[in-house]
Design a protein around this motif. Sequence first.
Motif, PDB file in Angstrom:
ATOM      1  N   UNK A  98       9.763   5.344  -4.502  1.00  0.00           N
ATOM      2  CA  UNK A  98       8.813   4.894  -3.471  1.00  0.00           C
ATOM      3  C   UNK A  98       9.519   4.051  -2.415  1.00  0.00           C
ATOM      4  N   UNK A  99      10.410   3.156  -2.844  1.00  0.00           N
ATOM      5  CA  UNK A  99      11.145   2.315  -1.888  1.00  0.00           C
ATOM      6  C   UNK A  99      12.052   3.156  -1.001  1.00  0.00           C
ATOM      7  N   UNK A 100      12.691   4.135  -1.603  1.00  0.00           N
ATOM      8  CA  UNK A 100      13.556   5.020  -0.813  1.00  0.00           C
ATOM      9  C   UNK A 100      12.744   5.807   0.219  1.00  0.00           C
ATOM     10  N   UNK A 101      11.552   6.232  -0.173  1.00  0.00           N
ATOM     11  CA  UNK A 101      10.676   6.975   0.743  1.00  0.00           C
ATOM     12  C   UNK A 101      10.224   6.075   1.901  1.00  0.00           C
ATOM     13  N   UNK A 102       9.862   4.843   1.581  1.00  0.00           N
ATOM     14  CA  UNK A 102       9.441   3.894   2.624  1.00  0.00           C
ATOM     15  C   UNK A 102      10.599   3.618   3.575  1.00  0.00           C
ATOM     16  N   UNK A 114       0.830  -1.211   0.000  1.00  0.00           N
ATOM     17  CA  UNK A 114       0.000   0.000   0.000  1.00  0.00           C
ATOM     18  C   UNK A 114       0.863   1.258   0.000  1.00  0.00           C
ATOM     19  N   UNK A 115       1.935   1.256   0.762  1.00  0.00           N
ATOM     20  CA  UNK A 115       2.829   2.415   0.807  1.00  0.00           C
ATOM     21  C   UNK A 115       3.589   2.559  -0.501  1.00  0.00           C
ATOM     22  N   UNK A 116       3.839   1.446  -1.164  1.00  0.00           N
ATOM     23  CA  UNK A 116       4.584   1.456  -2.416  1.00  0.00           C
ATOM     24  C   UNK A 116       3.728   1.987  -3.573  1.00  0.00           C
ATOM     25  N   UNK A 117       2.448   1.656  -3.562  1.00  0.00           N
ATOM     26  CA  UNK A 117       1.578   2.008  -4.683  1.00  0.00           C
ATOM     27  C   UNK A 117       0.779   3.285  -4.484  1.00  0.00           C
ATOM     28  N   UNK A 118       0.820   3.874  -3.292  1.00  0.00           N
ATOM     29  CA  UNK A 118       0.060   5.102  -3.042  1.00  0.00           C
ATOM     30  C   UNK A 118       0.855   6.001  -2.091  1.00  0.00           C
ATOM     31  N   UNK A 147       1.348   6.198   4.224  1.00  0.00           N
ATOM     32  CA  UNK A 147       2.600   5.947   4.955  1.00  0.00           C
ATOM     33  C   UNK A 147       2.746   4.460   5.269  1.00  0.00           C
ATOM     34  N   UNK A 148       3.975   3.984   5.378  1.00  0.00           N
ATOM     35  CA  UNK A 148       4.164   2.561   5.674  1.00  0.00           C
ATOM     36  C   UNK A 148       3.628   2.207   7.056  1.00  0.00           C
ATOM     37  N   UNK A 149       3.042   1.038   7.142  1.00  0.00           N
ATOM     38  CA  UNK A 149       2.514   0.558   8.425  1.00  0.00           C
ATOM     39  C   UNK A 149       3.663   0.099   9.318  1.00  0.00           C
ATOM     40  N   UNK A 150       3.361  -0.115  10.576  1.00  0.00           N
ATOM     41  CA  UNK A 150       4.383  -0.618  11.502  1.00  0.00           C
ATOM     42  C   UNK A 150       4.833  -2.022  11.084  1.00  0.00           C
ATOM     43  N   UNK A 151       3.908  -2.814  10.542  1.00  0.00           N
ATOM     44  CA  UNK A 151       4.268  -4.152  10.056  1.00  0.00           C
ATOM     45  C   UNK A 151       5.219  -4.047   8.879  1.00  0.00           C
ATOM     46  N   UNK A 152       4.948  -3.103   7.994  1.00  0.00           N
ATOM     47  CA  UNK A 152       5.837  -2.881   6.849  1.00  0.00           C
ATOM     48  C   UNK A 152       7.239  -2.538   7.339  1.00  0.00           C
TER      49      UNK A 152
END
Length: 97
Positions: free
Chosen positions: A82-86, A42-46, A49-54
């Motif tokens: 997107x990966x760098x942002x996550x 979800x964080x990658x495609x939109x 923000x990344x979840x705690x599980x992510x």
Amino acid sequence: MKNFSNYVMAVAVAISLFFLVVVSPPVEAVTCSPLQLSPCLAAFTSDTPPSSTCCQRLKEQRPCLCGYLKNPSLRQYVNSPASRKIASSCGVPFPTC
């Protein structure tokens, strides 16, 4: 006197081994699987923000990131903005391989 110092050395080595084996926490091997990062989809495609599980999974998979970057099938995803942002949001430094 020489026998006594050998005895002391043997006891010191035995105590050190005891602490290394018994007291040290077990080291768990990481299974490198990009599927482990599915909670980050979800964080990658939109802009979500990344979840705690992510973030937890990303931290667990951190030793695998260089391998993912070297994989031609995965490189484009791992090296994306997107990966760098996550990674930044999760406090995981981007790998320098």
